[in-house]
Motif scaffolding. Structure first.
Motif, short mmCIF file in Angstrom:
data_model
loop_
_atom_site.label_atom_id
_atom_site.label_comp_id
_atom_site.label_asym_id
_atom_site.label_seq_id
_atom_site.Cartn_x
_atom_site.Cartn_y
_atom_site.Cartn_z
N CYS A 137 0.73 -1.24 0.07
CA CYS A 137 -0.14 -0.14 -0.04
C CYS A 137 0.88 1.22 -0.15
N LEU A 138 2.12 1.19 0.45
CA LEU A 138 2.89 2.60 0.30
C LEU A 138 2.78 3.40 -0.68
N VAL A 139 3.27 3.29 -2.02
CA VAL A 139 2.85 4.26 -2.84
C VAL A 139 1.58 4.80 -3.10
N GLY A 140 0.58 3.75 -3.25
CA GLY A 140 -0.74 4.26 -3.29
C GLY A 140 -1.32 4.97 -2.36
N MET A 141 -1.00 4.66 -0.95
CA MET A 141 -1.47 5.62 0.21
C MET A 141 -0.69 7.22 -0.11
N LEU A 142 0.69 7.05 -0.44
CA LEU A 142 1.18 8.40 -0.45
C LEU A 142 0.44 9.51 -1.88
N LEU A 143 0.21 8.71 -2.91
CA LEU A 143 -0.28 9.23 -3.89
C LEU A 143 -1.90 9.53 -3.44
N PHE A 144 -2.72 8.69 -2.80
CA PHE A 144 -3.84 9.02 -2.40
C PHE A 144 -4.16 10.21 -1.28
N ILE A 197 -7.80 0.51 -8.27
CA ILE A 197 -7.98 1.35 -6.96
C ILE A 197 -8.84 0.41 -6.01
N ASP A 198 -9.61 -0.46 -6.65
CA ASP A 198 -10.62 -1.16 -5.78
C ASP A 198 -9.82 -2.22 -4.93
N ILE A 199 -8.81 -2.93 -5.58
CA ILE A 199 -7.87 -3.66 -4.94
C ILE A 199 -6.97 -3.14 -3.89
N ALA A 255 -9.06 -2.38 -1.05
CA ALA A 255 -9.00 -3.59 -0.24
C ALA A 255 -7.95 -3.87 0.88
N ALA A 256 -6.79 -3.52 -0.14
CA ALA A 256 -5.39 -3.65 0.64
C ALA A 256 -5.40 -2.92 1.84
N CYS A 257 -5.90 -1.71 1.73
CA CYS A 257 -5.95 -0.56 2.61
C CYS A 257 -6.67 -1.10 4.06
N LEU A 284 -7.22 -4.19 4.61
CA LEU A 284 -6.43 -5.22 5.43
C LEU A 284 -5.35 -4.68 6.15
N PHE A 285 -4.79 -3.84 5.76
CA PHE A 285 -3.53 -3.20 6.35
C PHE A 285 -3.98 -2.55 7.54
N SER A 286 -5.24 -1.83 7.53
CA SER A 286 -5.58 -0.93 8.88
C SER A 286 -6.47 -2.11 9.84
N LEU A 287 -7.17 -3.14 9.14
CA LEU A 287 -7.54 -4.31 10.37
C LEU A 287 -6.27 -5.12 10.87
N THR A 288 -5.17 -5.27 10.02
CA THR A 288 -4.05 -6.13 10.77
C THR A 288 -3.45 -5.16 11.75
N GLY A 289 -3.41 -3.81 11.41
CA GLY A 289 -2.96 -2.83 12.62
C GLY A 289 -3.74 -2.79 13.83
N LEU A 290 -5.15 -2.95 13.54
CA LEU A 290 -5.79 -3.13 14.88
C LEU A 290 -5.80 -4.35 15.50
N TRP A 291 -5.44 -5.13 14.95
CA TRP A 291 -5.17 -6.68 15.34
C TRP A 291 -4.24 -6.49 16.28
N LEU A 292 -2.88 -5.90 15.56
CA LEU A 292 -1.67 -5.84 16.39
C LEU A 292 -1.93 -4.80 17.94
N LEU A 293 -2.62 -3.66 17.56
CA LEU A 293 -2.97 -3.09 18.93
C LEU A 293 -3.66 -3.86 20.00
N VAL A 294 -4.71 -4.75 19.42
CA VAL A 294 -5.40 -5.40 20.41
C VAL A 294 -4.33 -6.67 21.14
#
Length: 186
Positions: A6-13, A138-140, A143-145, A147-157
């Motif tokens: 997600c790195l480059v796409g997140m920076l672009l968006f 952009i749809d994929i 979805a990757a973003c 997943l990235f957010s949910l895995t981050g939340l899981w790590l916080l838990v």
């Protein structure tokens, strides 16, 4: 891994999110290219009129137009057929284009407008006039973003006992947008 994807796409968006928020403050770098030409008489006589008001141009006609103007027309471009004129809208990210063909004289007129790199990137952000491949990307990516957010939340838990300030920060991340929406978005 999801953050690496997600790195480059997140920076672009993220950057285009800022430029979209301030589009009225960013001057457009508008440029227009116009081309005129005449379709060969033989090509003009071989045009078969479609049964409906909108239909793509034939392959042969697209080739003849390319020879006359040096302009590529995609096979899926829907032309608008009027009595003695054909108009082909050619929307594109960051600009617009169109082609007009006079069916009686063979006169061709093509115009392409570009509003600059920022407008191009903003249209990519919105998926405007970008085609199926970019829409899938952009749809994929979205979805990757997720997943990235949910895995981050899981790590916080998992790390909740080691970082007591985590949950107030997460709550603040929810409360601040809600307060702004309730108080300032009408």
């Amino acid at each position: 891994m999801s953050s690496a994807v997600c790195l480059v796409g997140m920076l672009l968006f993220a950057v285009t999110g800022i430029t979209l928020n301030h589009a009225h403050q960013i001057p457009a770098q508008k440029s227009t290219l116009s081309k005129e030409g005449v379709l060969a008489e033989q090509a003009l006589q071989n045009i078969a009129l479609p049964d409906s008001d909108t239909a793509p141009l034939s392959r042969d006609l697209r080739i003849q137009i390319r020879r006359a103007l040096g302009v590529y027309l995609p096979a899926n471009a829907e032309a608008e057929w009027y009595g003695d004129e054909v108009y082909v809208p050619l929307p594109r990210p960051g600009g617009d284009a169109w082609l007009s063909l006079d069916l009686t004289t063979g006169d061709l007129l093509y115009e392409k407008t570009s509003r600059g790199a920022i407008a191009y990137l903003n249209d990519l952000h919105k998926g405007r006039n970008t085609g199926a491949a970019w829409s899938w990307f952009i749809d994929i990516f979205a979805a990757a973003c997720v997943l990235f957010s949910l895995t981050g939340l899981w790590l916080l838990v998992r790390q909740r006992n080691n970082r007591p300030g985590t949950w107030p920060a997460v709550a603040l991340g929810v409360v601040i947008p809600v307060i702004i929406i309730v108080l300032f978005v009408h």
